[in-house]
Design a protein around this motif. Structure first.
Motif, PDB file in Angstrom:
ATOM      1  N   GLN A   1       1.489  -1.031   0.327  1.00  0.00           N
ATOM      2  CA  GLN A   1      -0.225   0.347   0.301  1.00  0.00           C
ATOM      3  C   GLN A   1       1.226   1.344   0.145  1.00  0.00           C
ATOM      4  N   HIS A   2       2.003   1.133  -1.250  1.00  0.00           N
ATOM      5  CA  HIS A   2       2.280   2.417  -1.153  1.00  0.00           C
ATOM      6  C   HIS A   2       2.047   3.083  -2.561  1.00  0.00           C
ATOM      7  N   LEU A   3       1.105   3.879  -1.856  1.00  0.00           N
ATOM      8  CA  LEU A   3       0.346   4.686  -3.719  1.00  0.00           C
ATOM      9  C   LEU A   3       1.522   5.446  -3.974  1.00  0.00           C
ATOM     10  N   GLU A   4       2.049   5.396  -5.298  1.00  0.00           N
ATOM     11  CA  GLU A   4       3.135   6.121  -5.451  1.00  0.00           C
ATOM     12  C   GLU A   4       2.919   6.352  -6.865  1.00  0.00           C
ATOM     13  N   HIS A   5       3.387   7.582  -7.244  1.00  0.00           N
ATOM     14  CA  HIS A   5       2.889   8.063  -8.950  1.00  0.00           C
ATOM     15  C   HIS A   5       4.543   8.296  -9.741  1.00  0.00           C
ATOM     16  N   ALA A   6       4.443   8.484 -10.974  1.00  0.00           N
ATOM     17  CA  ALA A   6       5.709   9.123 -12.078  1.00  0.00           C
ATOM     18  C   ALA A   6       5.390   9.718 -12.177  1.00  0.00           C
ATOM     19  N   VAL A   7       6.231  10.556 -12.543  1.00  0.00           N
ATOM     20  CA  VAL A   7       6.060  11.721 -13.583  1.00  0.00           C
ATOM     21  C   VAL A   7       7.712  11.900 -15.058  1.00  0.00           C
ATOM     22  N   TYR A   8       7.091  11.836 -16.118  1.00  0.00           N
ATOM     23  CA  TYR A   8       8.542  11.847 -16.974  1.00  0.00           C
ATOM     24  C   TYR A   8       7.448  13.331 -17.826  1.00  0.00           C
ATOM     25  N   ALA A   9       8.698  13.515 -18.489  1.00  0.00           N
ATOM     26  CA  ALA A   9       8.822  15.314 -19.498  1.00  0.00           C
ATOM     27  C   ALA A   9       9.789  15.147 -19.992  1.00  0.00           C
ATOM     28  N   PHE A  10       9.588  16.100 -21.401  1.00  0.00           N
ATOM     29  CA  PHE A  10       9.510  15.901 -22.723  1.00  0.00           C
ATOM     30  C   PHE A  10       9.460  17.418 -23.161  1.00  0.00           C
ATOM     31  N   ASN A  11      11.046  17.486 -23.995  1.00  0.00           N
ATOM     32  CA  ASN A  11      10.957  18.878 -24.547  1.00  0.00           C
ATOM     33  C   ASN A  11      10.424  18.654 -26.225  1.00  0.00           C
ATOM     34  N   GLY A  12      10.587  17.384 -26.758  1.00  0.00           N
ATOM     35  CA  GLY A  12      10.243  16.968 -27.906  1.00  0.00           C
ATOM     36  C   GLY A  12       9.015  16.981 -28.808  1.00  0.00           C
ATOM     37  N   THR A  13       8.293  16.722 -29.452  1.00  0.00           N
ATOM     38  CA  THR A  13       6.964  16.733 -30.069  1.00  0.00           C
ATOM     39  C   THR A  13       6.003  16.353 -29.379  1.00  0.00           C
TER      40      THR A  13
END
Length: 219
Positions: free
Chosen positions: A170-182
């Motif tokens: 019950q570790h409610l975790e969230h990942a965030v990815y980022a892009f500077n292309g199209t």
């Protein structure tokens, strides 16, 4: 990564009178300012002036001059360096000086225009996040900013998030990815490569800030 560093080049050519001038580069959104003295009147001396430019704290690149061709190299090996965008303004350069920019496909301007934007290129071989995931298992991390966005790393992080939210952890975790292309590339990653309800993808087209920085900001 055991691969190669991303890089780009700035080449000085032609002849110019012994007058002062300047140029500014923005790497990772931060200014690198070069002032040309009256004695910087050859391609080699101009290259030395750029290599000695004013740099921000914790500079993430190195400069190397070879007879007027300055190679700017991202310090971290691997393909993430290919997302480094370099902007330039050479509108105040000495009259007669020609400055040519080379790297990835130019996004704004031309190779010799007074202003433009170009990505670095040549970064190869993804690193691995296996050791990081092992460390993450020891605690709960609500939001995780992911620097790598290759398919292998994304699959590993996706599996980690699914495992952590299991009924016995019950570790409610969230990942965030980022892009500077199209936007198309970001959507393809989000919908096809990743396809994960526990993750977010943000896209900032042609953003000069390194993607890992604004994924951290969103997280």
């Amino acid at each position: 990564s055991a691969g190669n560093n991303a890089a780009m080049t700035v080449t000085f050519s032609s002849t110019w009178s012994a007058v002062t001038g300047s140029m500014t580069l923005w790497i990772d959104g931060k200014p690198y300012e070069t002032t040309f003295a009256t004695t910087d009147n050859t391609v080699t001396k101009a290259g030395d002036a750029l290599a000695a430019c004013t740099k921000p704290d914790r500079c993430p690149v190195t400069f190397s001059n070879n007879a007027g061709t300055v190679t700017i190299t991202w310090n971290q090996k691997g393909p993430r360096g290919n997302a480094v965008l370099v902007a330039w303004d050479v509108s105040q350069k000495p009259t007669g000086m020609v400055i040519t920019f080379a790297g990835g496909t130019i996004l704004k301007g031309t190779a010799t225009s007074t202003k433009g934007l170009i990505p670095m290129t040549g970064g190869t071989t993804n690193d691995t996040i296996a050791n990081v995931i092992t460390l993450l298992k020891g605690d709960v991390y609500d939001f995780i900013a992911c620097a790598p966005s290759d398919a292998t790393s994304a699959a590993a992080m996706k599996a980690h998030l699914a495992s952590e939210q299991g009924v016995t952890i019950q570790h409610l975790e969230h990942a965030v990815y980022a892009f500077n292309g199209t936007q198309a590339a970001a959507c393809s990653f989000s919908q096809t490569t990743l396809n994960d309800q526990n993750s977010t993808c943000v896209e900032f087209y042609n953003c000069e800030t390194f993607p890992a920085k604004f994924s951290a900001k969103v997280a």
